[in-house]
Design an enzyme around this catalytic site. Sequence first.
Site, mmCIF file in Angstrom:
data_model
loop_
_atom_site.group_PDB
_atom_site.id
_atom_site.type_symbol
_atom_site.label_atom_id
_atom_site.label_comp_id
_atom_site.label_asym_id
_atom_site.label_seq_id
_atom_site.Cartn_x
_atom_site.Cartn_y
_atom_site.Cartn_z
ATOM 1 N N GLU A 130 -26.135 -49.056 -75.793
ATOM 2 C CA GLU A 130 -27.329 -48.429 -75.220
ATOM 3 C C GLU A 130 -27.671 -49.095 -73.887
ATOM 4 O OE1 GLU A 130 -30.822 -48.405 -77.712
ATOM 5 O OE2 GLU A 130 -32.014 -47.362 -76.203
ATOM 6 N N HIS A 147 -37.026 -54.133 -79.798
ATOM 7 C CA HIS A 147 -36.267 -52.879 -79.740
ATOM 8 C C HIS A 147 -35.154 -52.847 -80.790
ATOM 9 C CE1 HIS A 147 -32.711 -50.693 -78.019
ATOM 10 N NE2 HIS A 147 -33.580 -49.722 -78.039
ATOM 11 N N GLU A 185 -36.580 -51.967 -84.018
ATOM 12 C CA GLU A 185 -36.867 -50.520 -84.073
ATOM 13 C C GLU A 185 -35.623 -49.763 -84.579
ATOM 14 O OE1 GLU A 185 -35.960 -47.130 -81.514
ATOM 15 O OE2 GLU A 185 -37.297 -48.308 -80.229
ATOM 16 N N HIS A 186 -34.447 -50.113 -84.049
ATOM 17 C CA HIS A 186 -33.207 -49.486 -84.544
ATOM 18 C C HIS A 186 -33.001 -49.749 -86.030
ATOM 19 C CE1 HIS A 186 -30.574 -48.334 -80.932
ATOM 20 N NE2 HIS A 186 -31.765 -48.590 -80.436
#
Lengths: 447, 436
Positions: free
Chosen positions: A149, A69, A72-73
């Site tokens: 997040e 993840h 992905e950022h």
Amino acid sequence: MILRKLMGCLAVVGGMSVPALAEEVTTFDLDNGMQVVVIEDHRAPVVTHMVWYKVGSADEPVGVSGVAHFLEHLLFKATDDLESGEFSATVAANGGSDNAFTSYDYTAYFQRVAADRLPLMMQMESDRMNNIRLTPDDIVTERDVVIEERNSRTENNANALAREQIRAAQYLNHRYGVPIIGWMHEIEELELEDTLAFYDLYYSPNNAILVVAGDVYPDEVRALAQEYYGVIPAEDNLPERIRPEEPPQRAERRMVYADPRVAQLYMTRSYLAPERDSGAQETAAALVYLAEVLGGSSFTSVLGNKLTFDQDIALYTGAGYGAQSLDDTTFGLTVVPAEGVSLQEAEDAMDQAIAEFMEEGVDEGQLTRIRAQLNAGEIYALDDSAGTARRYGAALTQGLTIEDVQAWPDVLQAVTAEDIMAAAVLVFDRKNAVTAWVVRDADEVVQ
Amino acid sequence: MIRSVAIAALALWGSMAQAEIEIQEVTSPGGIEAWLVEERSIPFVSLEIRIVGGASLDRSGKRGAINLMTGLLEEGSGDLDARAFQTMREGMAASFGYNVYDDTFVLSFQALTENRDEALALFRQSIIDPTFDEDAVERVRAQVIAGIQSSAQRPNDIASAAFFAAAFPDHPYGADMDGTLESVGALTREDLINAHADVLTRDRVYVGAVGDISAEELGTLIDDLLGDLPTGAPELPAEIDFGLEGGVTVIDFATPQAVALFGHSGIERDDEDFFAAYILNYILGGGGFESRLMQEVREKRGLTYGIGTYLVPKDHAELVLGSVASENGAIAEAIEVIRAEWDGIATQGITQEELDAAKTYITGEYPLRFDGNGPIAEILVGMQVQGLPTEYVSNRNDYINAVTLDEINRVASELYTADDLHFVVVGQPEGLDTTE
């Protein structure tokens, strides 16, 4: 109501009885192993461009949870050709929108733009498949963003924390027990080398699927895909996708999750369950029905009827099943007790209702209605080509083929009452289960 | 019956073939107006109906009555109880939606062509002839009360309740439409019948339809569905000014990440400067990764996962709102950055480059909204509620492109005032206290 979101994993995929209306899907492979899927919808001059990587959080090395993840950022930062942030800025400057998402089994990037902007999207997306240029500053700042997040999604949300504990107990060996976003203490330690190692190995054309949906034709997509993606060399060292499997589970796990921020007590039970397998989707199809029969509608389902209408036990009941998954998935039941009903009473009533259902079997009228709804769902789905693109992309990263996706509606329509009961017998094994009570204060439970 | 047909060309970028949606203005035999886009390729229809008034019509002391009434429409009508009603609906694979907001009551209907008339008859029964039987009332009341209790534990909801209560005292906007434990607990069946009579009237009804249906069929359908609604809607609530002064309100709540809701007064939807304000909001905080606030608060400093600002032109008040969430130790810095950006856009304006980029995005994004029958039906009904003509679809991007840099920077200086911003912060923020 937040309670309804507990069962968000319920898959509602429709059946197809009107072949003339089927989506128009074409698929082919590039020489470097990248699979391409084209879904035509010529009603509006718009296109959804997606690249799916067959890698998700459940493929991460031990100790760096969240790296899939995090990466992905970081793919929105600089590449050889683009400055940090320029990717999204360029999509916006062309009137489009873009984003990305990470799951246990896949990481996907998408843009929605005017159809004539497809070449530019492919140019930029193929660039960041191979050419990202990360700096130590990117790592420090973006890691803080991911920590925030996790704060927003999980730390600030008692129900999300409870779900995380339940999954961790559900999977004894498989990485599905580790949250997609990562454990906080491991996110805090993610480094540049972790992300680059992951990127270099997995972000490769032979580990990716291109899905283009909208006002496009297969020949045009083939030429563009060859031009932009076809020139990227395949990764020779791509490992076979083998993950730690679950051993036989021999004991039910029970937990009480206490958090002062819990407003509404509830109990939930999650069972390990089989997923859709390529060429063998029948059991999963029966489990889709089982979830609908038991908890699909708060008015007409077995749990709704028995616990909310026939008795005043539950404020809300639900059942959910995640049919699509690369490895073993879960089947869940939830009861939110009515005022004055204890969690023990709620759980006993749920067990009683399930036991009665196992004796009584499936109501034929209900079965007919569910079939009709799944069938209609397929017609309504034709209105949403971006949704169709997601359906294919997810399936192809989760061990299914185009043929499996296209067979699924018919497999669903063929499910019988006997199939559903057989699936219920298979899945309702308490040794495979986690039963959780979610409360404000652990002391309340004892009293 | 068809009063006029507007071929609204959706200009999708210069180089492209144009997409056209043909909006037909339909007047039913019974005199109800509707907008229709015929889309015959998939055999179903989507209807979107809005009745202006909504939860703001709650009678004095009866906060939550309209919300509870709305929740009960799918819980029994005619001679069908909740289970019998839902069994029929599920058998037809139709979906019915009943929703209420501050200023509008919204009905949504989706059904296959093959059983549209049957589905419509059932939907009609639910809105014309609800039973409000005791079982259903108590069941839904318990659900609403559980929802109110859950909201009281959610930081975002706590912030929102406090913000609106302080901004709009003694006005429906200042009290959550769900009501309070006390007000909902005290509602009677008669209150629900009154709420139904107050909200479901045909005086202020707007209809959008998209799908496999002709104008003539639609006319008959809306007469069947809405023709028996009474006229004589109650008066709408009064206009109210935004009542919060600049400052900070901290609400103590034990959670790791503080959430902040902030804002001040805004701009009306029909103000001639609205398009300029819309572009400004995109640049300041409305536009995903590209906005100034996302760049400054998230991308450069890592202080949040998400920050957004919104123009909120309600029917009786206007505001500019924003929200952000940062861990307790970082929220004070995030607020400092927000204030500085707010001041910067008000005093220095934006650049031509920013304006150009925003226009490209906003005009490019607009046609992408016309994405499926349901979304188009919502757009059609939204335009009618705002009093826009069908041609707006074709002209809207021209309005955006016509905004000049001088104009937008004048509007920026009028719209944004950093000192007027009030922040409601829920959490245990470090270095931040409630102002006097």
